[in-house]
Every structure is written in C-alpha cells, then in structure tokens.
Design a protein around this motif. Structure first.
Motif, PDB file in Angstrom:
ATOM      1  N   ALA A  11       0.801  -1.226   0.000  1.00 44.81           N
ATOM      2  CA  ALA A  11       0.000   0.000   0.000  1.00 44.81           C
ATOM      3  C   ALA A  11       0.833   1.275   0.000  1.00 44.81           C
ATOM      4  O   ALA A  11       0.290   2.346  -0.255  1.00 44.81           O
ATOM      5  CB  ALA A  11      -0.944   0.001   1.202  1.00 44.81           C
ATOM      6  N   ASP A  12       2.116   1.188   0.245  1.00 39.72           N
ATOM      7  CA  ASP A  12       2.934   2.393   0.363  1.00 39.72           C
ATOM      8  C   ASP A  12       3.954   2.478  -0.772  1.00 39.72           C
ATOM      9  O   ASP A  12       4.640   1.501  -1.059  1.00 39.72           O
ATOM     10  CB  ASP A  12       3.664   2.368   1.708  1.00 39.72           C
ATOM     11  N   PRO A  13       4.078   3.650  -1.406  1.00 39.87           N
ATOM     12  CA  PRO A  13       5.013   3.780  -2.531  1.00 39.87           C
ATOM     13  C   PRO A  13       6.484   3.581  -2.142  1.00 39.87           C
ATOM     14  O   PRO A  13       7.265   3.075  -2.946  1.00 39.87           O
ATOM     15  CB  PRO A  13       4.764   5.187  -3.072  1.00 39.87           C
ATOM     16  N   VAL A  14       6.861   3.944  -0.924  1.00 41.25           N
ATOM     17  CA  VAL A  14       8.249   3.722  -0.500  1.00 41.25           C
ATOM     18  C   VAL A  14       8.528   2.227  -0.413  1.00 41.25           C
ATOM     19  O   VAL A  14       9.563   1.741  -0.892  1.00 41.25           O
ATOM     20  CB  VAL A  14       8.543   4.414   0.851  1.00 41.25           C
ATOM     21  N   ARG A  15       7.599   1.473   0.169  1.00 36.22           N
ATOM     22  CA  ARG A  15       7.800   0.026   0.284  1.00 36.22           C
ATOM     23  C   ARG A  15       7.816  -0.639  -1.092  1.00 36.22           C
ATOM     24  O   ARG A  15       8.611  -1.551  -1.339  1.00 36.22           O
ATOM     25  CB  ARG A  15       6.745  -0.578   1.201  1.00 36.22           C
ATOM     26  N   ARG A  16       6.958  -0.166  -1.999  1.00 36.22           N
ATOM     27  CA  ARG A  16       6.994  -0.719  -3.359  1.00 36.22           C
ATOM     28  C   ARG A  16       8.328  -0.421  -4.034  1.00 36.22           C
ATOM     29  O   ARG A  16       8.894  -1.283  -4.714  1.00 36.22           O
ATOM     30  CB  ARG A  16       5.820  -0.187  -4.188  1.00 36.22           C
ATOM     31  N   ALA A  17       8.858   0.775  -3.815  1.00 37.72           N
ATOM     32  CA  ALA A  17      10.159   1.134  -4.395  1.00 37.72           C
ATOM     33  C   ALA A  17      11.278   0.278  -3.796  1.00 37.72           C
ATOM     34  O   ALA A  17      12.200  -0.140  -4.513  1.00 37.72           O
ATOM     35  CB  ALA A  17      10.439   2.618  -4.174  1.00 37.72           C
ATOM     36  N   ILE A  18      11.201  -0.007  -2.510  1.00 38.71           N
ATOM     37  CA  ILE A  18      12.190  -0.884  -1.881  1.00 38.71           C
ATOM     38  C   ILE A  18      12.126  -2.268  -2.513  1.00 38.71           C
ATOM     39  O   ILE A  18      13.164  -2.866  -2.832  1.00 38.71           O
ATOM     40  CB  ILE A  18      11.970  -0.950  -0.351  1.00 38.71           C
ATOM     41  N   LEU A  19      10.922  -2.785  -2.708  1.00 39.61           N
ATOM     42  CA  LEU A  19      10.778  -4.104  -3.336  1.00 39.61           C
ATOM     43  C   LEU A  19      11.320  -4.100  -4.765  1.00 39.61           C
ATOM     44  O   LEU A  19      11.974  -5.064  -5.185  1.00 39.61           O
ATOM     45  CB  LEU A  19       9.315  -4.546  -3.318  1.00 39.61           C
ATOM     46  N   GLU A  20      11.053  -3.025  -5.496  1.00 34.90           N
ATOM     47  CA  GLU A  20      11.576  -2.930  -6.865  1.00 34.90           C
ATOM     48  C   GLU A  20      13.097  -2.936  -6.857  1.00 34.90           C
ATOM     49  O   GLU A  20      13.728  -3.580  -7.697  1.00 34.90           O
ATOM     50  CB  GLU A  20      11.033  -1.675  -7.555  1.00 34.90           C
ATOM     51  N   ARG A  21      13.700  -2.218  -5.900  1.00 37.85           N
ATOM     52  CA  ARG A  21      15.160  -2.212  -5.809  1.00 37.85           C
ATOM     53  C   ARG A  21      15.681  -3.611  -5.493  1.00 37.85           C
ATOM     54  O   ARG A  21      16.642  -4.086  -6.097  1.00 37.85           O
ATOM     55  CB  ARG A  21      15.611  -1.211  -4.737  1.00 37.85           C
ATOM     56  N   LEU A  22      15.048  -4.294  -4.537  1.00 35.78           N
ATOM     57  CA  LEU A  22      15.518  -5.621  -4.129  1.00 35.78           C
ATOM     58  C   LEU A  22      15.245  -6.682  -5.188  1.00 35.78           C
ATOM     59  O   LEU A  22      15.900  -7.721  -5.198  1.00 35.78           O
ATOM     60  CB  LEU A  22      14.900  -6.009  -2.787  1.00 35.78           C
ATOM     61  N   ALA A  23      14.319  -6.416  -6.086  1.00 32.88           N
ATOM     62  CA  ALA A  23      14.075  -7.354  -7.187  1.00 32.88           C
ATOM     63  C   ALA A  23      15.301  -7.448  -8.098  1.00 32.88           C
ATOM     64  O   ALA A  23      15.470  -8.440  -8.810  1.00 32.88           O
ATOM     65  CB  ALA A  23      12.844  -6.920  -7.978  1.00 32.88           C
ATOM     66  N   ARG A  24      16.163  -6.440  -8.059  1.00 31.52           N
ATOM     67  CA  ARG A  24      17.397  -6.457  -8.864  1.00 31.52           C
ATOM     68  C   ARG A  24      18.519  -7.201  -8.158  1.00 31.52           C
ATOM     69  O   ARG A  24      19.555  -7.451  -8.757  1.00 31.52           O
ATOM     70  CB  ARG A  24      17.834  -5.027  -9.182  1.00 31.52           C
ATOM     71  N   GLY A  25      18.345  -7.514  -6.872  1.00 33.90           N
ATOM     72  CA  GLY A  25      19.370  -8.254  -6.149  1.00 33.90           C
ATOM     73  C   GLY A  25      19.525  -7.776  -4.722  1.00 33.90           C
ATOM     74  O   GLY A  25      19.007  -6.729  -4.339  1.00 33.90           O
ATOM     75  N   GLU A  26      20.234  -8.563  -3.954  1.00 36.99           N
ATOM     76  CA  GLU A  26      20.486  -8.265  -2.551  1.00 36.99           C
ATOM     77  C   GLU A  26      21.190  -6.914  -2.411  1.00 36.99           C
ATOM     78  O   GLU A  26      21.998  -6.537  -3.257  1.00 36.99           O
ATOM     79  CB  GLU A  26      21.364  -9.382  -1.972  1.00 36.99           C
ATOM     80  N   ALA A  27      20.866  -6.201  -1.317  1.00 35.76           N
ATOM     81  CA  ALA A  27      21.454  -4.878  -1.102  1.00 35.76           C
ATOM     82  C   ALA A  27      21.577  -4.589   0.386  1.00 35.76           C
ATOM     83  O   ALA A  27      20.807  -5.106   1.195  1.00 35.76           O
ATOM     84  CB  ALA A  27      20.602  -3.801  -1.769  1.00 35.76           C
ATOM     85  N   ARG A  28      22.537  -3.730   0.702  1.00 34.69           N
ATOM     86  CA  ARG A  28      22.688  -3.271   2.082  1.00 34.69           C
ATOM     87  C   ARG A  28      21.548  -2.314   2.424  1.00 34.69           C
ATOM     88  O   ARG A  28      21.046  -1.602   1.544  1.00 34.69           O
ATOM     89  CB  ARG A  28      24.015  -2.541   2.263  1.00 34.69           C
ATOM     90  N   VAL A  29      21.176  -2.290   3.683  1.00 35.76           N
ATOM     91  CA  VAL A  29      20.107  -1.394   4.136  1.00 35.76           C
ATOM     92  C   VAL A  29      20.442   0.045   3.767  1.00 35.76           C
ATOM     93  O   VAL A  29      19.586   0.781   3.272  1.00 35.76           O
ATOM     94  CB  VAL A  29      19.867  -1.540   5.652  1.00 35.76           C
ATOM     95  N   THR A  30      21.682   0.468   3.975  1.00 34.47           N
ATOM     96  CA  THR A  30      22.047   1.852   3.676  1.00 34.47           C
ATOM     97  C   THR A  30      21.929   2.159   2.184  1.00 34.47           C
ATOM     98  O   THR A  30      21.548   3.274   1.816  1.00 34.47           O
ATOM     99  CB  THR A  30      23.477   2.158   4.163  1.00 34.47           C
ATOM    100  N   ASP A  31      22.217   1.177   1.338  1.00 33.31           N
ATOM    101  CA  ASP A  31      22.067   1.394  -0.111  1.00 33.31           C
ATOM    102  C   ASP A  31      20.593   1.471  -0.502  1.00 33.31           C
ATOM    103  O   ASP A  31      20.220   2.257  -1.377  1.00 33.31           O
ATOM    104  CB  ASP A  31      22.751   0.271  -0.894  1.00 33.31           C
ATOM    105  N   VAL A  32      19.764   0.675   0.159  1.00 32.25           N
ATOM    106  CA  VAL A  32      18.321   0.715  -0.107  1.00 32.25           C
ATOM    107  C   VAL A  32      17.762   2.068   0.324  1.00 32.25           C
ATOM    108  O   VAL A  32      16.911   2.641  -0.353  1.00 32.25           O
ATOM    109  CB  VAL A  32      17.598  -0.449   0.623  1.00 32.25           C
ATOM    110  N   ALA A  33      18.267   2.596   1.420  1.00 29.34           N
ATOM    111  CA  ALA A  33      17.746   3.852   1.976  1.00 29.34           C
ATOM    112  C   ALA A  33      18.224   5.083   1.210  1.00 29.34           C
ATOM    113  O   ALA A  33      17.543   6.122   1.217  1.00 29.34           O
ATOM    114  CB  ALA A  33      18.157   3.979   3.438  1.00 29.34           C
ATOM    115  N   ALA A  34      19.354   4.982   0.542  1.00 32.03           N
ATOM    116  CA  ALA A  34      19.995   6.152  -0.074  1.00 32.03           C
ATOM    117  C   ALA A  34      19.097   6.996  -0.985  1.00 32.03           C
ATOM    118  O   ALA A  34      19.133   8.225  -0.898  1.00 32.03           O
ATOM    119  CB  ALA A  34      21.255   5.714  -0.828  1.00 32.03           C
ATOM    120  N   PRO A  35      18.279   6.400  -1.864  1.00 30.07           N
ATOM    121  CA  PRO A  35      17.507   7.248  -2.791  1.00 30.07           C
ATOM    122  C   PRO A  35      16.345   8.015  -2.157  1.00 30.07           C
ATOM    123  O   PRO A  35      15.767   8.882  -2.800  1.00 30.07           O
ATOM    124  CB  PRO A  35      16.962   6.265  -3.834  1.00 30.07           C
ATOM    125  N   PHE A  36      16.006   7.713  -0.912  1.00 29.09           N
ATOM    126  CA  PHE A  36      14.818   8.306  -0.311  1.00 29.09           C
ATOM    127  C   PHE A  36      15.163   9.566   0.475  1.00 29.09           C
ATOM    128  O   PHE A  36      16.168   9.620   1.171  1.00 29.09           O
ATOM    129  CB  PHE A  36      14.110   7.293   0.599  1.00 29.09           C
TER     130      PHE A  36
END
Length: 109
Positions: free
Chosen positions: A15-40
């Motif tokens: 339901a949340d666009p930030v969570r959907r964006a996180i899932l889209e990022r992780l669909a490309r592969g494993e990532a560090r939390v800090t790398d996932v957080a960087a674009p926001f």
C-alpha cells in the motif's frame, strides 16, 4: 496459501510507494540497508520502519555479515497474494456473469 493475517500484511506492505520502491530495488538483487535507503528523502530510521513492515509480511529477508545488514526479496508471499487475487477475480467474474444472465432474462424485450 497465505493465512488471512499474512495476506493482510502483504497487502499493507504493497500500500505504500516507498515500500513498493524498496521491493523494486531488491528485485534487482540483494542490497545493504544503507544502499536501499539512499535514494529516499527520508531518514534511515523511517526507511528501517518500512523495511520492518516488509519483513513482517515476509517479503524481505535480512542477513547480517559483520555490521552489514543485507536485504533480499522473497517472492513467495507475492506469488501467494497474486494466486489469492486471481481466485477472487475468477469467483467474482462467474458471479457477475450469472447476474448479467439473470438480468438479461428478466428484462422485457
């Protein structure tokens, strides 16, 4: 198949666009939390709260390597939710078709 509470958690996660964006990022592969957080443009603490919601829905798995927290997507809850939605769609389509036939047969020609 997902249990009711698990399905609710998956739908809440989507339901949340930030969570959907996180899932889209992780669909490309494993990532560090800090790398996932960087674009926001929100705090790391806020991103961490979103990640916890994704973890509660079992959409994201976390592993620790030293001080690093690595995240990866788990597609199974997505597949289960999609199967549930597909079944509801088929069920409602059948009901609506029957209703249309009843209404057509009841209408004066």
């Amino acid at each position: 198949m997902l249990k009711h509470d698990a399905r609710d958690n998956v739908l809440i996660a989507f339901a949340d666009p930030v969570r959907r964006a996180i899932l889209e990022r992780l669909a490309r592969g494993e990532a560090r939390v800090t790398d996932v957080a960087a674009p926001f443009a929100i705090s790391l603490n806020s991103v961490s709260k979103h990640i916890r919601i994704l973890e509660r829905a079992r959409l994201v798995r976390r592993r620790r390597v030293g001080r690093e927290h690595l995240l990866r997507i788990d597609p199974r809850p997505i597949e289960d939710a999609a199967a549930w939605m597909h079944a509801r769609t088929a069920q409602w389509s059948g009901r609506l078709e029957r209703l249309a036939r009843v209404l057509d047969s009841a209408s004066p020609d």
